[in-house]
Each structure stands twice: as structure tokens, then as C-alpha cells.
Motif scaffolding. Structure first.
Motif, PDB file in Angstrom:
ATOM      1  N   THR A 296      72.260  13.354  20.317  1.00  0.00           N
ATOM      2  CA  THR A 296      71.669  14.659  19.969  1.00  0.00           C
ATOM      3  C   THR A 296      70.411  14.929  20.798  1.00  0.00           C
ATOM      4  O   THR A 296      70.068  16.076  21.058  1.00  0.00           O
ATOM      5  CB  THR A 296      71.326  14.753  18.458  1.00  0.00           C
ATOM      6  OG1 THR A 296      70.519  13.636  18.082  1.00  0.00           O
ATOM      7  CG2 THR A 296      72.571  14.795  17.613  1.00  0.00           C
ATOM      8  N   THR A 297      69.740  13.860  21.225  1.00  0.00           N
ATOM      9  CA  THR A 297      68.565  14.033  22.080  1.00  0.00           C
ATOM     10  C   THR A 297      69.005  14.504  23.467  1.00  0.00           C
ATOM     11  O   THR A 297      68.490  15.489  24.001  1.00  0.00           O
ATOM     12  CB  THR A 297      67.789  12.697  22.190  1.00  0.00           C
ATOM     13  OG1 THR A 297      67.514  12.239  20.865  1.00  0.00           O
ATOM     14  CG2 THR A 297      66.488  12.874  22.942  1.00  0.00           C
ATOM     15  N   GLU A 300      70.512  17.946  23.294  1.00  0.00           N
ATOM     16  CA  GLU A 300      69.629  18.872  22.557  1.00  0.00           C
ATOM     17  C   GLU A 300      70.416  19.647  21.518  1.00  0.00           C
ATOM     18  O   GLU A 300      70.285  20.872  21.367  1.00  0.00           O
ATOM     19  CB  GLU A 300      68.913  19.812  23.534  1.00  0.00           C
ATOM     20  CG  GLU A 300      67.972  19.073  24.458  1.00  0.00           C
ATOM     21  CD  GLU A 300      67.195  19.992  25.389  1.00  0.00           C
ATOM     22  OE1 GLU A 300      67.426  21.204  25.358  1.00  0.00           O
ATOM     23  OE2 GLU A 300      66.364  19.479  26.156  1.00  0.00           O
ATOM     24  N   SER A 301      71.287  18.940  20.794  1.00  0.00           N
ATOM     25  CA  SER A 301      72.058  19.611  19.761  1.00  0.00           C
ATOM     26  C   SER A 301      71.674  19.066  18.392  1.00  0.00           C
ATOM     27  O   SER A 301      71.838  17.891  18.125  1.00  0.00           O
ATOM     28  CB  SER A 301      73.566  19.457  20.019  1.00  0.00           C
ATOM     29  OG  SER A 301      73.940  18.116  20.174  1.00  0.00           O
TER      30      SER A 301
END
Ligand code: GLN
Length: 304
Positions: A296-297, A300-301
Motif C-alpha cells: 500500500t505504501t 499509494e493505495s
């Protein structure tokens, strides 16, 4: 978004890191699992698929199935469900007895064992043939008629299920179980025994990314409002006493199981399932947590 590039990169970074986790051994059938299994599968709402590693191998989804039984019970019982359990994070292990005693037999939420056992009790009230109808519902949600219980795993868990037996007896004493204890526990152990691959799991949870509609079958599984609420419960309670840590690191609603699976959902985008059997001290997959944080990093989600 190049999901495949991110998955491949992070998978290879994590594959050989020092994994301090331990395979769950309290269920004999889970103890023999190869600790080095590691798979990932992401399915988008457009039915695009990205995967890596052992993503097509079945494993025991255990507590992840609690989200599916909750979905069916919520459809049947509507908001009366919340008279029988709360929606608050427990801040305690998934099989805690002290917390249940403290709350007079009312589970803090449906993601811990006591809450899922009450959900099974509710299903028995509503359904003629609960075991059959529950698996048919799950097949319908997953668009896969092959999904089934594992007799081997449910028997194995039943043979050592003393803590779950304690939880249900305590709740019965508080009048929060309305059916025969053995029947409810049987349904609970069957629920936990379901096996899926990462691909099947990520597809199954896509309805929670689709505001209640499964995009590839176009079936409405739950209303948009219920989908929102189920995601909120996963966000706050899906990882037991590590829900805060998971939220903090990953920023997605997610649910884990002691089989080493974690599924996480980004509404309007995707559902992702990771499987690595070694668990951290809170009972969540060590590499699964690590993978989802990095994923997710990198992409960027996140819902935040
Ligand atoms: N079947 C397991 C149990 O009842 C489920 C726990 C889990 O996956 N966290 O202990």
C-alpha cells in the motif's frame, strides 16, 4: 497502476527476510503446513488479475470466513444482529474469555471467536439446513461452486476445541446462545475449515470493494450500506488486538486467519489476498502484514 510490478518487487524483497513468526500448531491439521509457502493475488473490480508465488494453492482460511458468515447473518437478521454483539475493537486475543465475562456474554464484535459463534447461532435460527445453505451462500459470493468445507480440518479443530467450547458455554450461561451448543460449534468449526487459494479469496471479497455488488457476477450480495459497515468492522476489528497496528501500517480494511491468510480491500479498486503460514504473536501472518504494508505504501493505495 502497475500492480504486477509492485507485487513482484515486494514479493522478492520479502521472500527471504528473517521471519520470526510461527505456524499455528494448536489445530493439529495446521501444524504440518509447509512454513515457506508464500502467495499473493490481487483482483481488480475490472476483473484484472495479478499474482505471485503459491497463489493457486488452497489453504485453510480460518477466521477470514467470519466476514462471509457475518454477511449472510446481517442480511437475515438486519440490525437486530447488534442486540447480540457489539462493533467495538476488542483489544484482546481472538479467543479471550476474560473479555466475554467482563461484557456479560456479549461479544465485542463479530470478528472474534465469540462473535462468530453467535453469528452461527443466528444462522441456525434462520436456516433449515444451515451448513448447506451457508456454503451455498459462500459459493454464490465467490462465483465458485467448488468451494467447500474441509472435514479433515473441522474434525481436527473439534478434537481440541476446548477454548471455543468454553466461550460458547459462557455465552449460553448469559442466554446469548439460543440453540444446541454442539450444533452451533459444529457449524463454527465447519466455517473455519473452508479452504481457498489466494486467487479464490481475493475474488470472493471483491463484493466489499464493489459497494456490495460482485462485479464479475453482477450479483448484489449486500446493500451498499451493509458493505460500508462490514468494511468498517474489518478496519477496526479484523486483526484482533493488532487491528490498530494493521490499520496504521496498511490503511485498508482487512481480515486475517490462523491459517496464515490475510485479505484486504480497497473500495472501488481491488481486493488482495496474501498467504504465508508463519504467524506473529498476535496470530496474524508475519509476512502477510509486511507485504501489505509495503504494497500500500508503494502503490499509494489506502482508504486514507
Ligand atoms: N478456528 C480458529 C479458532 O477458533 C480461528 C481463529 C483464527 O483464525 N484467528 O481458534
Amino acid at each position: 497502476m502497475d500492480y504486477q510490478a509492485a507485487i513482484s518487487k515486494i514479493y522478492n524483497e520479502i521472500k527471504n527476510i528473517e521471519d520470526s513468526g510461527k505456524v499455528a500448531t494448536y489445530i493439529p491439521e495446521l501444524a504440518g503446513i509447509d512454513p515457506n509457502k508464500f502467495g499473493v493475488h490481487l483482483t481488480t473490480l475490472e476483473d484484472k488479475h495479478f499474482s505471485m508465488g503459491d497463489s493457486d494453492e488452497k489453504f485453510s482460511i480460518q477466521s477470514i470466513a467470519k466476514v462471509l458468515s457475518l454477511t449472510l447473518a446481517y442480511n437475515l437478521e438486519e440490525d437486530n444482529l447488534w442486540k447480540r454483539m457489539g462493533v467495538e475493537p476488542s483489544g484482546a486475543p481472538f479467543n479471550s474469555l476474560t473479555l466475554l465475562e467482563y461484557n456479560n456474554g456479549v461479544p465485542r464484535n463479530p470478528m472474534i471467536n465469540s462473535g462468530a459463534i453467535v453469528v452461527c447461532d443466528i444462522l441456525i435460527n434462520h436456516l433449515k439446513n444451515p451448513k448447506q445453505e451457508l456454503i451455498e451462500f459462500i459459493r454464490h459470493v465467490s462465483g465458485n461452486s467448488e468451494i467447500s468445507y474441509s472435514e479433515r480440518i473441522s474434525k481436527s479443530e473439534k478434537s481440541v476445541g476446548y477454548r471455543n467450547a468454553s466461550l460458547i458455554h459462557l455465552m449460553k450461561a448469559y442466554d446469548n446462545i439460543h440453540n444446541d451448543i454442539d450444533e452451533v460449534l459444529d457449524l463454527y468449526f465447519s466455517l473455519c475449515s473452508i479452504e481457498m487459494t489466494c486467487k479464490e479469496l481475493s475474488k470472493t471479497f471483491l463484493y466489499l470493494a464493489g459497494y456490495g455488488v460482485c462485479p464479475y457476477t453482477e450479483n448484489r450480495v449486500v446493500s451498499a450500506s451493509k458493505s460500508k459497515r462490514i468494511n468498517a468492522i474489518m478496519q477496526l476489528c479484523g486483526m484482533y488486538d493488532e487491528a490498530g497496528e494493521f490499520s496504521f501500517r496498511t490503511g485498508l480494511p482487512g481480515k486475517s486467519g490462523v491459517g496464515g491468510g490475510i485479505v484486504a480491500v480497497l473500495p472501488n479498486h481491488y481486493s488482495i489476498a496474501v498467504w504465508s503460514p508463519k504467524l506473529n504473536p498476535k496470530g496474524n501472518s508475519f509476512k502477510g502484514m509486511e507485504f501489505l504494508e509495503r504494497f500500500t505504501t508503494e502503490t499509494e493505495s489506502s482508504v486514507f
